[in-house]
Design a protein around this motif. Structure first.
Motif, PDB file in Angstrom:
ATOM      1  N   LYS A 378       1.120  -1.066   0.072  1.00 46.95           N
ATOM      2  CA  LYS A 378       0.119   0.163  -0.439  1.00 46.95           C
ATOM      3  C   LYS A 378       0.801   1.112   0.014  1.00 46.95           C
ATOM      4  N   SER A 380       1.995   4.694  -1.645  1.00 50.95           N
ATOM      5  CA  SER A 380       1.717   5.355  -2.095  1.00 50.95           C
ATOM      6  C   SER A 380       2.891   6.262  -2.685  1.00 50.95           C
ATOM      7  N   ASP A 384      -0.549  13.962  -0.315  1.00 51.36           N
ATOM      8  CA  ASP A 384      -1.959  14.890   0.241  1.00 51.36           C
ATOM      9  C   ASP A 384      -1.616  15.867   0.102  1.00 51.36           C
ATOM     10  N   TYR A 391       1.884  10.349  -0.105  1.00 48.29           N
ATOM     11  CA  TYR A 391       1.597   9.442   0.978  1.00 48.29           C
ATOM     12  C   TYR A 391       2.764   8.515   1.583  1.00 48.29           C
ATOM     13  N   ARG A 395       0.065   3.008   4.475  1.00 48.27           N
ATOM     14  CA  ARG A 395      -1.428   3.562   5.086  1.00 48.27           C
ATOM     15  C   ARG A 395      -2.237   2.408   5.627  1.00 48.27           C
ATOM     16  N   LYS A 397      -3.305   0.219   8.156  1.00 44.65           N
ATOM     17  CA  LYS A 397      -3.273   0.395   9.348  1.00 44.65           C
ATOM     18  C   LYS A 397      -4.065  -0.439  10.313  1.00 44.65           C
ATOM     19  N   ARG A 407       1.311  -0.181  12.125  1.00 43.11           N
ATOM     20  CA  ARG A 407       1.309   0.275  10.050  1.00 43.11           C
ATOM     21  C   ARG A 407       1.760  -1.180   9.942  1.00 43.11           C
ATOM     22  N   ASP A 409       3.587  -1.578   7.125  1.00 46.67           N
ATOM     23  CA  ASP A 409       4.114  -1.198   6.154  1.00 46.67           C
ATOM     24  C   ASP A 409       5.252  -1.907   5.304  1.00 46.67           C
ATOM     25  N   ARG A 450       4.372   9.210  12.223  1.00 47.54           N
ATOM     26  CA  ARG A 450       4.829   8.253  11.639  1.00 47.54           C
ATOM     27  C   ARG A 450       5.729   7.711  11.905  1.00 47.54           C
TER      28      ARG A 450
END
Length: 450
Positions: A378, A380, A384, A391, A395, A397, A407, A409, A450
């Motif tokens: 995911k 991206s 934003d 992003y 994303r 989560k 997350r 990621d 983040r």
């Protein structure tokens, strides 16, 4: 657990990485390592076509009265129910499982089902630890005898949840041989699938040393390479998917996958040609994981050429670690990218609309990671509108509570999340909060940061 430790020590096995890690962090408090847990819902699952109803509805199939009754104990608002009523029910289920002379096949299946359901929803290590030397032989006997498919499947599910609950380094040696026999010899495809997943869970959470994990991965890879033929399950998509998923889970725990990559990538690329969308997606996720594992952080005293260095999250202002490519994953990467492009944009009507949608969303991410291995699922590059920045990653989560989220990621996180959800189902949130074995698998982040 004394009997289990004695049996394991007598086997003369080496110490698992998990045990070494636990010893090294023995001074850390459990409270600091277990904060919450990802919520379980079909909406949060990124591939319901593959991880859906068979696993999530497993405990309600044919046992609605039993499951609903337990749910009332776990979640009911009856003021007359003591808060630990579920413990009494759990102890009753344990007695019914271990006292085989007084139980029927259907009765044991119901008890195993109830046992698993309670363990998913409540952290009960203290309640089962003193009885595990009786529980394990009974569960293994139900798996070995295969009197009915339902008893076998509920025993495999109960065993898997018990292994995650116990978080013991002594269990793998006691269950591995029987699980392998079930995978190889059972005539039930569902039992093979359940045993494959249980074997992966046993190796990951049950104390397998790295060499043993690698052996189990080789066993799973043989199933994938032969399209299931090696275990008399030729062209059974569900079996091949299970082997791919279990291989992926164990691969997340192996620090250096370079030696295993060449054979594995060939098998996974071959499976991209499968007629089963679930097989294709599971193979693709493992391919993305192999590319991700080929990069590691740049050491402080290390120099590397610019072409081998990438940022962990290059589109974000704070970037993250500098990542270095350590080895080539696949010699025909251009051809692989072309295949992934086709799968990400497949339009044939020979497959269902649901499968097309899953292929599109999953392979867009997989292709992105093969091209840029520092980008996880995911990722991206879209802007934003509020911040003007891309992003980037993270994303996906999983909300735990108002302040904590996980997350997803990285592909290794996704592999572990999916494996834990298969075992714990709707109890994942509670287990993340209470069970260190679960929380240490997936680091959390503070919501909004983040």
């Amino acid at each position: 657990m004394h009997d289990l430790r004695r049996q394991a020590l007598e086997s003369g096995k080496t110490v698992s990485r998990k045990a070494r890690s636990r010893q090294a962090s023995a001074t850390s408090s459990k409270a600091n390592s277990a904060r919450g847990s990802p919520a379980h819902s079909r909406a949060a699952s990124r591939n319901p076509s593959r991880h859906g109803s068979d696993d999530e509805d497993y405990l309600s199939d044919g046992t609605a009265w039993s499951t609903n009754s337990i749910d009332e104990l776990l979640n009911g608002e009856d003021v007359d129910l003591p808060p630990d009523a579920w413990k009494t029910e759990l102890h009753n289920r344990i007695e019914q499982i271990v006292d085989r002379k007084r139980s029927s096949t259907e009765g044991r299946a119901d008890s195993l089902n109830g046992f698993a359901h309670i363990l998913m929803a409540r952290y009960a290590k203290d309640d089962i630890e003193t009885r595990i030397s009786e529980l394990l032989p009974s569960m293994l006997r139900s798996i070995r005898q295969e009197t009915t498919e339902r008893e076998t499947l509920t025993a495999l599910k109960a065993l898997s949840v018990a292994i995650v609950t116990l978080d013991s380094d002594d269990v793998y040696d006691l269950v591995a041989d029987q699980l392998k026999r079930t995978v190889s010899n059972s005539e039930s495809m569902e039992a093979k699938v359940g045993a494959i997943h249980a074997l992966g869970i046993a190796a990951f959470f049950g104390g397998a040393a790295e060499e043993e994990m690698e052996d189990v991965m080789a066993y799973f890879l043989e199933i994938v390479e032969s399209d299931g033929l090696s275990i008399d399950a030729h062209d059974e998509g569900s079996v091949v998917i299970a082997a791919l998923e279990a291989w992926g889970l164990l691969a997340t725990e192996i620090e250096d996958l370079e030696e295993a990559t060449e054979a594995a990538i060939e098998a996974f690329v071959d499976q991209l040609q499968s007629s089963d969308a679930g097989v294709q997606i599971a193979a693709g996720e493992n391919i993305a994981l192999l590319y991700e594992k080929s990069y590691t952080p740049l050491e402080e005293d290390e120099e590397a050429s610019d072409e081998d260095v990438d940022w962990e999250d290059e589109d974000q202002p704070n970037h993250g670690d500098k990542m270095v490519k350590r080895y080539n994953v696949y010699r025909r990467q251009d051809q692989l990218l072309h295949t992934l492009d086709n799968l990400a944009n497949i339009s044939t009507r020979k497959i269902s609309k649901k499968d097309r949608k899953s292929l599109h969303s999953n392979f867009a991410d997989i292709r992105n990671s093969v091209e840029k291995p520092t980008r996880g699922p995911k990722y991206s590059t879209a802007l934003d509108q509020e911040t003007g920045r891309t992003y980037g990653g993270g994303r996906m989560k999983v909300k735990i509570n108002r302040n904590v989220e996980v997350r997803i990621d990285k592909w290794w996180k996704l592999q572990r999340l999916n494996a834990l959800r298969r075992v714990l189902q709707g109890g994942f949130t509670h287990q993340y909060d209470e069970n260190e074995a679960v929380s240490r698998c997936l680091p959390f982040s503070v919501a909004g940061k983040r």
